[in-house]
Design a protein around this motif. Sequence first.
Motif, PDB file in Angstrom:
ATOM      1  N   SER A 225       0.848  -1.186   0.000  1.00  0.00           N
ATOM      2  CA  SER A 225       0.000   0.000   0.000  1.00  0.00           C
ATOM      3  C   SER A 225       0.887   1.239   0.000  1.00  0.00           C
ATOM      4  CB  SER A 225      -0.913  -0.007   1.225  1.00  0.00           C
ATOM      5  OG  SER A 225      -1.564   1.234   1.361  1.00  0.00           O
ATOM      6  N   LEU A 226       0.689   2.129  -0.957  1.00  0.00           N
ATOM      7  CA  LEU A 226       1.552   3.294  -1.114  1.00  0.00           C
ATOM      8  C   LEU A 226       1.065   4.516  -0.351  1.00  0.00           C
ATOM      9  CD1 LEU A 226       2.387   2.993  -4.932  1.00  0.00           C
ATOM     10  CD2 LEU A 226       3.793   2.291  -2.981  1.00  0.00           C
ATOM     11  N   ASP A 227      -0.057   4.408   0.357  1.00  0.00           N
ATOM     12  CA  ASP A 227      -0.586   5.548   1.110  1.00  0.00           C
ATOM     13  C   ASP A 227      -1.181   5.086   2.430  1.00  0.00           C
ATOM     14  OD1 ASP A 227      -0.354   8.047  -0.560  1.00  0.00           O
ATOM     15  OD2 ASP A 227      -1.443   6.798  -1.993  1.00  0.00           O
ATOM     16  N   GLN A 228      -1.115   5.945   3.435  1.00  0.00           N
ATOM     17  CA  GLN A 228      -1.660   5.627   4.746  1.00  0.00           C
ATOM     18  C   GLN A 228      -3.155   5.341   4.691  1.00  0.00           C
ATOM     19  OE1 GLN A 228      -0.694   8.440   7.829  1.00  0.00           O
ATOM     20  NE2 GLN A 228      -2.041   7.479   9.335  1.00  0.00           N
ATOM     21  N   ASP A 229      -3.891   6.104   3.872  1.00  0.00           N
ATOM     22  CA  ASP A 229      -5.343   5.918   3.815  1.00  0.00           C
ATOM     23  C   ASP A 229      -5.693   4.506   3.358  1.00  0.00           C
ATOM     24  OD1 ASP A 229      -5.304   8.616   4.447  1.00  0.00           O
ATOM     25  OD2 ASP A 229      -5.560   9.242   2.361  1.00  0.00           O
ATOM     26  N   SER A 230      -5.025   4.037   2.301  1.00  0.00           N
ATOM     27  CA  SER A 230      -5.237   2.682   1.813  1.00  0.00           C
ATOM     28  C   SER A 230      -4.790   1.659   2.845  1.00  0.00           C
ATOM     29  CB  SER A 230      -4.477   2.480   0.499  1.00  0.00           C
ATOM     30  OG  SER A 230      -4.525   1.140   0.070  1.00  0.00           O
ATOM     31  N   THR A 231      -3.643   1.930   3.467  1.00  0.00           N
ATOM     32  CA  THR A 231      -3.113   1.011   4.480  1.00  0.00           C
ATOM     33  C   THR A 231      -4.113   0.793   5.609  1.00  0.00           C
ATOM     34  OG1 THR A 231      -0.808   1.592   4.028  1.00  0.00           O
ATOM     35  CG2 THR A 231      -1.309   0.716   6.217  1.00  0.00           C
ATOM     36  N   GLU A 232      -4.727   1.863   6.090  1.00  0.00           N
ATOM     37  CA  GLU A 232      -5.621   1.736   7.238  1.00  0.00           C
ATOM     38  C   GLU A 232      -6.921   1.021   6.871  1.00  0.00           C
ATOM     39  OE1 GLU A 232      -3.988   5.130  10.259  1.00  0.00           O
ATOM     40  OE2 GLU A 232      -5.812   5.609   9.136  1.00  0.00           O
ATOM     41  N   ILE A 233      -7.336   1.104   5.620  1.00  0.00           N
ATOM     42  CA  ILE A 233      -8.475   0.286   5.194  1.00  0.00           C
ATOM     43  C   ILE A 233      -8.091  -1.192   5.227  1.00  0.00           C
ATOM     44  CG2 ILE A 233      -9.957  -0.361   3.250  1.00  0.00           C
ATOM     45  CD1 ILE A 233     -10.058   2.557   2.453  1.00  0.00           C
ATOM     46  N   LEU A 234      -6.943  -1.518   4.657  1.00  0.00           N
ATOM     47  CA  LEU A 234      -6.509  -2.917   4.606  1.00  0.00           C
ATOM     48  C   LEU A 234      -6.327  -3.485   6.013  1.00  0.00           C
ATOM     49  CD1 LEU A 234      -3.936  -2.626   1.683  1.00  0.00           C
ATOM     50  CD2 LEU A 234      -6.187  -3.698   1.573  1.00  0.00           C
TER      51      LEU A 234
ATOM     52  N   LEU B  27      -6.298   1.912  -7.587  1.00  0.00           N
ATOM     53  CA  LEU B  27      -6.301   3.310  -7.164  1.00  0.00           C
ATOM     54  C   LEU B  27      -7.629   3.618  -6.506  1.00  0.00           C
ATOM     55  CD1 LEU B  27      -5.073   6.174  -7.098  1.00  0.00           C
ATOM     56  CD2 LEU B  27      -6.036   6.523  -9.399  1.00  0.00           C
ATOM     57  N   SER B  28      -7.573   4.280  -5.354  1.00  0.00           N
ATOM     58  CA  SER B  28      -8.808   4.618  -4.662  1.00  0.00           C
ATOM     59  C   SER B  28      -9.749   5.402  -5.568  1.00  0.00           C
ATOM     60  CB  SER B  28      -8.508   5.456  -3.420  1.00  0.00           C
ATOM     61  OG  SER B  28      -9.710   5.967  -2.873  1.00  0.00           O
TER      62      SER B  28
ATOM     63  N   LEU C  47     -16.030   6.460  -0.827  1.00  0.00           N
ATOM     64  CA  LEU C  47     -15.142   5.811   0.131  1.00  0.00           C
ATOM     65  C   LEU C  47     -15.655   4.424   0.487  1.00  0.00           C
ATOM     66  CD1 LEU C  47     -12.795   5.766   2.171  1.00  0.00           C
ATOM     67  CD2 LEU C  47     -14.329   6.907   3.793  1.00  0.00           C
ATOM     68  N   TYR C  48     -16.954   4.293   0.691  1.00  0.00           N
ATOM     69  CA  TYR C  48     -17.522   2.978   0.985  1.00  0.00           C
ATOM     70  C   TYR C  48     -17.344   2.038  -0.208  1.00  0.00           C
ATOM     71  CZ  TYR C  48     -19.772   5.327   4.947  1.00  0.00           C
ATOM     72  OH  TYR C  48     -20.020   6.026   6.101  1.00  0.00           O
ATOM     73  N   GLN C  49     -17.371   2.584  -1.406  1.00  0.00           N
ATOM     74  CA  GLN C  49     -17.105   1.771  -2.596  1.00  0.00           C
ATOM     75  C   GLN C  49     -15.708   1.159  -2.522  1.00  0.00           C
ATOM     76  OE1 GLN C  49     -17.252   3.866  -6.356  1.00  0.00           O
ATOM     77  NE2 GLN C  49     -15.779   2.448  -7.263  1.00  0.00           N
TER      78      GLN C  49
ATOM     79  N   LEU D  66     -12.189  -3.506  -2.174  1.00  0.00           N
ATOM     80  CA  LEU D  66     -11.035  -4.191  -1.577  1.00  0.00           C
ATOM     81  C   LEU D  66     -11.481  -5.448  -0.829  1.00  0.00           C
ATOM     82  CD1 LEU D  66      -8.943  -1.139  -0.319  1.00  0.00           C
ATOM     83  CD2 LEU D  66      -8.376  -2.693  -2.200  1.00  0.00           C
ATOM     84  N   ALA D  67     -12.614  -5.360  -0.150  1.00  0.00           N
ATOM     85  CA  ALA D  67     -13.126  -6.545   0.544  1.00  0.00           C
ATOM     86  C   ALA D  67     -13.465  -7.652  -0.450  1.00  0.00           C
ATOM     87  CB  ALA D  67     -14.347  -6.180   1.374  1.00  0.00           C
ATOM     88  N   THR D  68     -13.972  -7.286  -1.617  1.00  0.00           N
ATOM     89  CA  THR D  68     -14.269  -8.277  -2.652  1.00  0.00           C
ATOM     90  C   THR D  68     -12.992  -8.886  -3.213  1.00  0.00           C
ATOM     91  OG1 THR D  68     -16.340  -7.183  -3.268  1.00  0.00           O
ATOM     92  CG2 THR D  68     -15.335  -8.631  -4.909  1.00  0.00           C
ATOM     93  N   ILE D  69     -11.999  -8.043  -3.481  1.00  0.00           N
ATOM     94  CA  ILE D  69     -10.726  -8.532  -4.024  1.00  0.00           C
ATOM     95  C   ILE D  69     -10.096  -9.558  -3.095  1.00  0.00           C
ATOM     96  CG2 ILE D  69      -8.337  -7.822  -4.487  1.00  0.00           C
ATOM     97  CD1 ILE D  69      -9.550  -5.202  -5.667  1.00  0.00           C
ATOM     98  N   PHE D  70     -10.200  -9.332  -1.788  1.00  0.00           N
ATOM     99  CA  PHE D  70      -9.570 -10.215  -0.812  1.00  0.00           C
ATOM    100  C   PHE D  70     -10.526 -11.262  -0.250  1.00  0.00           C
ATOM    101  CE2 PHE D  70      -6.629  -6.671  -0.857  1.00  0.00           C
ATOM    102  CZ  PHE D  70      -5.395  -7.267  -0.691  1.00  0.00           C
TER     103      PHE D  70
END
Length: 354
Positions: free
Chosen positions: A71-80, A159-160, A186-188, A193-197
């Motif tokens: 994850s290249l950004d904190q925002d993405s990281t915290e979702i994961l 990409l978000s 954002l909910y999308q 990401l939940a679907t991908i994983f």
Amino acid sequence: MGSHAARAFRPLIVVAATVVALTVLAGCGASEPVPVATTGAGGEGRTVYPVTLENCGVSVTIDAAPERTVSLDQDSTEILLSLGLQDRMAGTASWTDPVLPSLADANAAVPRLADNAPTYEVLMGADPDFVTASFGRHFKDGGVVTRDRLTSTGIPSYLSPTDCDQGKSINGGTGARTTPLTVDVLYQEIRELATIFDVQSRGDALIADLQRRAAAATDGMDLTGRTVAFWFADTKTPYIGGGRGSAQLLASMTGMTNVFADRSEDWPAVSWESFAAAQPTVLVVGDLQRDRFPGDRLDDKMAFLTSDPLTRTIPAVQSGAIVALHGAELNPSIRFVDGLEKIRSWWDRQQGRG
């Protein structure tokens, strides 16, 4: 770098005859729905691979849940991390603030590749099979790596959609939005990401929690009539919140009027003369735990606001109506709700309830 034979990617294919379309909320910053397509007929709430989605003008097909995500950004990281995926992560980068305390233990298990953007060599040294980013600047020429280059090496990217407008990246290209950001985008991102994983139930639970907290934070709060400016960074030429991005989202959800609502950029730079002339009655300022620009940190911002002859004339400075938010709370991220809660706490104190 290890073999990519097992990487969860293959070139875009024609999806087979039986397609289950998981309709997601407003995509790419615009109003059209973006389908996540899966083949086959799996059980309820489970991803059936391969999964294909349109992501900011790029078709991405994933054959299996990624195992080594960077994850290249904190925002993405915290979702994961909020989805419990730390064991699927090979690295993080680009931090503006400390990680959420509730995610600290999970985050400690994931290597930090860089405090800011990593080099291409550092990214590839982590041997990723999936790369995510919140801001398209990482995926443009001169950034970390282009999405085309990742595709050519067999690595899918994401990409978000909060950084996407009409199929193009905002921070990686266009610089401005045509459609205001909504929380549904954002909910999308969480749902996709939940679907991908293949952790859809975790995604649903995270969204439900954010919705509950946002409703509680804004319930009964009335800031109608208050004018607000959002100052992210830089004492020399302030970067302020425009009228279509994440800052405007906070203004809209709290009832305040953004004095820079006519700006279509997320964080345009303005002069202090225009800032002071706007006469905001509330200031929301970024308390960034970094030192990239002069005045990133709250103490430096406050010292500047209260000592500069021009900024001292701003009504919000004179009355002390200043709310400090972390950078991650001002960016489009799950921390928007923390921002709402801090604004609510400030408002409660104004009402004598805090």
